[in-house]
Design a protein around this motif. Structure first.
Motif, mmCIF file in Angstrom:
data_model
loop_
_atom_site.group_PDB
_atom_site.id
_atom_site.type_symbol
_atom_site.label_atom_id
_atom_site.label_comp_id
_atom_site.label_asym_id
_atom_site.label_seq_id
_atom_site.Cartn_x
_atom_site.Cartn_y
_atom_site.Cartn_z
ATOM 1 N N GLU A 11 0.833 -1.213 0.000
ATOM 2 C CA GLU A 11 0.000 0.000 0.000
ATOM 3 C C GLU A 11 0.866 1.261 0.000
ATOM 4 O O GLU A 11 0.561 2.229 -0.697
ATOM 5 C CB GLU A 11 -0.959 0.002 1.191
ATOM 6 C CG GLU A 11 -2.033 -1.058 1.125
ATOM 7 C CD GLU A 11 -2.942 -0.937 -0.085
ATOM 8 O OE1 GLU A 11 -3.212 0.189 -0.537
ATOM 9 O OE2 GLU A 11 -3.390 -1.992 -0.586
ATOM 10 N N ILE A 18 -0.478 7.685 2.385
ATOM 11 C CA ILE A 18 -1.802 7.198 2.762
ATOM 12 C C ILE A 18 -2.056 7.425 4.251
ATOM 13 O O ILE A 18 -1.160 7.239 5.075
ATOM 14 C CB ILE A 18 -1.958 5.701 2.388
ATOM 15 C CG1 ILE A 18 -3.406 5.253 2.550
ATOM 16 C CG2 ILE A 18 -0.990 4.839 3.169
ATOM 17 C CD1 ILE A 18 -3.678 3.863 1.977
ATOM 18 N N ASP A 22 -7.103 5.148 6.203
ATOM 19 C CA ASP A 22 -7.321 4.442 4.942
ATOM 20 C C ASP A 22 -6.477 3.176 4.859
ATOM 21 O O ASP A 22 -6.900 2.170 4.289
ATOM 22 C CB ASP A 22 -6.987 5.356 3.765
ATOM 23 C CG ASP A 22 -7.904 6.563 3.697
ATOM 24 O OD1 ASP A 22 -9.094 6.438 4.066
ATOM 25 O OD2 ASP A 22 -7.428 7.647 3.290
ATOM 26 N N LYS A 26 -7.492 -1.346 4.515
ATOM 27 C CA LYS A 26 -6.966 -2.001 3.314
ATOM 28 C C LYS A 26 -6.118 -3.229 3.646
ATOM 29 O O LYS A 26 -5.963 -4.111 2.824
ATOM 30 C CB LYS A 26 -6.143 -1.022 2.482
ATOM 31 C CG LYS A 26 -6.991 -0.004 1.766
ATOM 32 C CD LYS A 26 -6.157 0.843 0.838
ATOM 33 C CE LYS A 26 -7.069 1.774 0.060
ATOM 34 N NZ LYS A 26 -6.444 2.249 -1.151
ATOM 35 N N ALA A 31 -6.907 1.630 12.198
ATOM 36 C CA ALA A 31 -5.932 2.679 11.885
ATOM 37 C C ALA A 31 -4.790 2.670 12.902
ATOM 38 O O ALA A 31 -3.613 2.767 12.537
ATOM 39 C CB ALA A 31 -6.611 4.048 11.860
#
Length: 146
Positions: A11, A18, A22, A26, A31
Motif C-alpha cells: 500500500e 496514505i 485508509d 486495506k 488505523a
C-alpha cells in the motif's frame, strides 16, 4: 515480516502518504494497529520512508543508463560520478560493465556533452555504452514484497 507487514508495504508503494485511517482497512487492521505496525517496521529499520523525485518532472528531457567499464577500482569512478547533479544513481555491478550510472539532462545535446565532457575524462573510465531514453519517462521503483 508477515503477510500484514507486506500488505502495508504494498500500500505504501502505491501511496506513500496514505492516511492510517485508509491504510488500516486495506490491510485488515484498525488505523491505530496499522500505525503501530508501520512504526515497528520503521523503528527496526526494516523500512525507510523516503521521497523520490522524478527527474523528468524536474526539467530533464533526456535520460540514459550508462554502462561503464573501468580500469582499476570502479568505486572511485562511481563516487566521482555520484557527486554530479546529473547522476540519478551509480551502482557497482559484476559482469560486462563495472558500474551503471543513470543520468538526466535537459536535452539530447546536453546528455551527449555530459557523457563526452564529464564522464569520459574521469580517471579510470575505459569504455562507456550509453542506453538513452528521451521524452516522457516515468520512474516507478517497486520492490516485490510478496
Amino acid at each position: 515480516m508477515d503477510e500484514i507487514d507486506r500488505a502495508i508495504l504494498r500500500e505504501l508503494q502505491t501511496d506513500g502518504r496514505i492516511a492510517y485511517a485508509d491504510l488500516g482497512p486495506k490491510v485488515g487492521l484498525s488505523a491505530s494497529a496499522a500505525r503501530q505496525r508501520l512504526q515497528r517496521l520503521l523503528d527496526s529499520k526494516t523500512v525507510q520512508v523516503v521521497g523520490v523525485t522524478d527527474p523528468m518532472a524536474m526539467g530533464g528531457q533526456a535520460m540514459a543508463l550508462l554502462g561503464i567499464a573501468v580500469d582499476g577500482d570502479p568505486r572511485a569512478v562511481a563516487d566521482e560520478l555520484a557527486r554530479r547533479d546529473e547522476v540519478v544513481y551509480a551502482v557497482l555491478t559484476s559482469g560486462g560493465f563495472d558500474l551503471f550510472a543513470e543520468v538526466v539532462a535537459p536535452g539530447p545535446r546536453e546528455l551527449l556533452d555530459f557523457v563526452n565532457d564529464v564522464v569520459r575524462p574521469v580517471e579510470g573510465v575505459r569504455e562507456i555504452q550509453s542506453f538513452p531514453y528521451f521524452g516522457i519517462h516515468t520512474h516507478r521503483f517497486l520492490w516485490d514484497v510478496g
